[in-house]
Design a protein around this motif. Structure first.
Motif, PDB file in Angstrom:
ATOM      1  N   ASP A   1     -72.285-120.153 -14.859  1.00 33.56           N
ATOM      2  CA  ASP A   1     -72.843-121.474 -14.570  1.00 33.56           C
ATOM      3  C   ASP A   1     -71.785-122.554 -14.389  1.00 33.56           C
ATOM      4  N   GLY A   2     -70.518-122.231 -14.685  1.00 33.95           N
ATOM      5  CA  GLY A   2     -69.449-123.220 -14.557  1.00 33.95           C
ATOM      6  C   GLY A   2     -69.329-124.152 -15.747  1.00 33.95           C
TER       7      GLY A   2
ATOM      8  N   THR B   1     -61.718-123.214 -21.279  1.00 32.40           N
ATOM      9  CA  THR B   1     -62.057-124.632 -21.173  1.00 32.40           C
ATOM     10  C   THR B   1     -63.552-124.845 -21.392  1.00 32.40           C
ATOM     11  N   PHE B   2     -63.861-125.707 -22.351  1.00 29.13           N
ATOM     12  CA  PHE B   2     -65.233-126.151 -22.579  1.00 29.13           C
ATOM     13  C   PHE B   2     -65.411-127.442 -21.788  1.00 29.13           C
ATOM     14  N   ARG B   3     -66.324-127.445 -20.838  1.00 26.94           N
ATOM     15  CA  ARG B   3     -66.499-128.606 -19.967  1.00 26.94           C
ATOM     16  C   ARG B   3     -67.217-129.772 -20.636  1.00 26.94           C
ATOM     17  N   SER B   4     -67.973-129.508 -21.709  1.00 29.28           N
ATOM     18  CA  SER B   4     -68.676-130.595 -22.402  1.00 29.28           C
ATOM     19  C   SER B   4     -68.862-130.232 -23.872  1.00 29.28           C
ATOM     20  N   ARG B   5     -69.100-131.254 -24.659  1.00 31.50           N
ATOM     21  CA  ARG B   5     -69.383-131.027 -26.084  1.00 31.50           C
ATOM     22  C   ARG B   5     -70.700-130.274 -26.245  1.00 31.50           C
ATOM     23  N   LYS B   6     -71.648-130.555 -25.381  1.00 27.02           N
ATOM     24  CA  LYS B   6     -72.942-129.878 -25.436  1.00 27.02           C
ATOM     25  C   LYS B   6     -72.767-128.368 -25.259  1.00 27.02           C
ATOM     26  N   VAL B   7     -71.939-127.971 -24.323  1.00 22.73           N
ATOM     27  CA  VAL B   7     -71.671-126.542 -24.096  1.00 22.73           C
ATOM     28  C   VAL B   7     -70.967-125.945 -25.313  1.00 22.73           C
TER      29      VAL B   7
ATOM     30  N   LEU C   1     -73.043-122.316 -31.683  1.00 26.42           N
ATOM     31  CA  LEU C   1     -74.238-122.148 -32.497  1.00 26.42           C
ATOM     32  C   LEU C   1     -74.698-120.687 -32.485  1.00 26.42           C
ATOM     33  N   ARG C   2     -74.655-120.070 -31.315  1.00 25.19           N
ATOM     34  CA  ARG C   2     -75.012-118.647 -31.175  1.00 25.19           C
ATOM     35  C   ARG C   2     -74.012-118.002 -30.228  1.00 25.19           C
ATOM     36  N   PRO C   3     -72.834-117.619 -30.738  1.00 21.91           N
ATOM     37  CA  PRO C   3     -71.750-117.109 -29.877  1.00 21.91           C
ATOM     38  C   PRO C   3     -71.914-115.625 -29.515  1.00 21.91           C
ATOM     39  N   THR C   4     -72.677-115.356 -28.468  1.00 17.37           N
ATOM     40  CA  THR C   4     -72.846-113.979 -28.026  1.00 17.37           C
ATOM     41  C   THR C   4     -72.107-113.786 -26.700  1.00 17.37           C
ATOM     42  N   PRO C   5     -71.712-112.559 -26.404  1.00 15.28           N
ATOM     43  CA  PRO C   5     -71.057-112.301 -25.107  1.00 15.28           C
ATOM     44  C   PRO C   5     -71.937-112.731 -23.930  1.00 15.28           C
ATOM     45  N   LEU C   6     -73.249-112.520 -24.056  1.00  9.14           N
ATOM     46  CA  LEU C   6     -74.159-112.917 -22.980  1.00  9.14           C
ATOM     47  C   LEU C   6     -74.111-114.421 -22.749  1.00  9.14           C
ATOM     48  N   ARG C   7     -74.156-115.200 -23.818  1.00  8.39           N
ATOM     49  CA  ARG C   7     -74.111-116.669 -23.673  1.00  8.39           C
ATOM     50  C   ARG C   7     -72.802-117.137 -23.038  1.00  8.39           C
ATOM     51  N   PHE C   8     -71.676-116.534 -23.460  1.00  2.00           N
ATOM     52  CA  PHE C   8     -70.395-116.904 -22.854  1.00  2.00           C
ATOM     53  C   PHE C   8     -70.373-116.508 -21.380  1.00  2.00           C
ATOM     54  N   GLY C   9     -70.906-115.320 -21.057  1.00  2.00           N
ATOM     55  CA  GLY C   9     -70.957-114.885 -19.666  1.00  2.00           C
ATOM     56  C   GLY C   9     -71.792-115.816 -18.803  1.00  2.00           C
ATOM     57  N   GLU C  10     -72.939-116.207 -19.319  1.00  2.00           N
ATOM     58  CA  GLU C  10     -73.802-117.135 -18.590  1.00  2.00           C
ATOM     59  C   GLU C  10     -73.125-118.493 -18.403  1.00  2.00           C
ATOM     60  N   ALA C  11     -72.461-118.968 -19.451  1.00  3.42           N
ATOM     61  CA  ALA C  11     -71.760-120.257 -19.352  1.00  3.42           C
ATOM     62  C   ALA C  11     -70.643-120.186 -18.311  1.00  3.42           C
ATOM     63  N   PHE C  12     -69.958-119.059 -18.251  1.00  4.69           N
ATOM     64  CA  PHE C  12     -68.895-118.876 -17.261  1.00  4.69           C
ATOM     65  C   PHE C  12     -69.479-118.879 -15.844  1.00  4.69           C
TER      66      PHE C  12
END
Length: 108
Positions: A69-70, A44-50, A56-67
Motif C-alpha cells: 500500500d506504500g 521507513t514508517f510514512r506516518s505515526r498512524k501506520v 499493535l499487531r505486528p504480523t508478516p501479513l500486516r507488514f506486507g500489506e503496508a509495503f
C-alpha cells in the motif's frame, strides 16, 4: 524530532535490541533510529498512524500489506529485512517491552 517520534524511536530500540542484528528505521518526521549500528536496509514508517497500527499487531501479513500500500518502504537489502522479520517472529518481547509498546500506542 517530535515527541511522538522520539518515543517511537526508544520503543523500536527496545523491541529490536534482542535480535542482535543491525536495523535502521526512518520515522514519519524524517528522524532515524539505528539499533546495533548501520543496517543493510532502512524501514521507513510514512506516518505515526501506520507505526501504531503495525506495532499493535505486528504480523508478516500486516507488514506486507503496508509495503504494498506504500505505507512503509524498505530501502536497501529486502532479504536482510525479511531475516529480521523472521527472527522477530520467534522472539517474544518481555512483558516490560510489551507494556511500554501498549502505552505508546494508546497515547494521543
Amino acid at each position: 524530532m517530535d515527541a511522538a517520534a522520539r518515543r517511537a524511536g526508544v520503543l523500536l530500540a527496545r523491541v529490536f535490541e534482542p535480535t542482535g542484528l543491525p536495523v535502521t528505521f526512518r520515522l514519519w518526521d524524517g528522524s532515524s533510529v539505528h539499533v546495533h549500528g548501520e543496517a543493510p536496509f532502512v524501514l521507513t514508517f510514512r506516518s505515526r498512524k501506520v507505526f501504531r497500527r503495525l506495532l499493535l499487531r505486528p504480523t508478516p501479513l500486516r507488514f506486507g500489506e503496508a509495503f504494498i500500500d506504500g505505507d512503509i518502504d524498505i530501502d536497501g537489502d529486502i532479504f536482510a529485512a525479511m531475516e529480521i522479520g523472521q527472527r522477530l517472529e520467534s522472539t517474544r518481547p518481555s512483558l516490560g517491552v510489551r507494556m511500554a509498546a501498549l502505552l505508546e500506542l494508546v497515547r494521543p
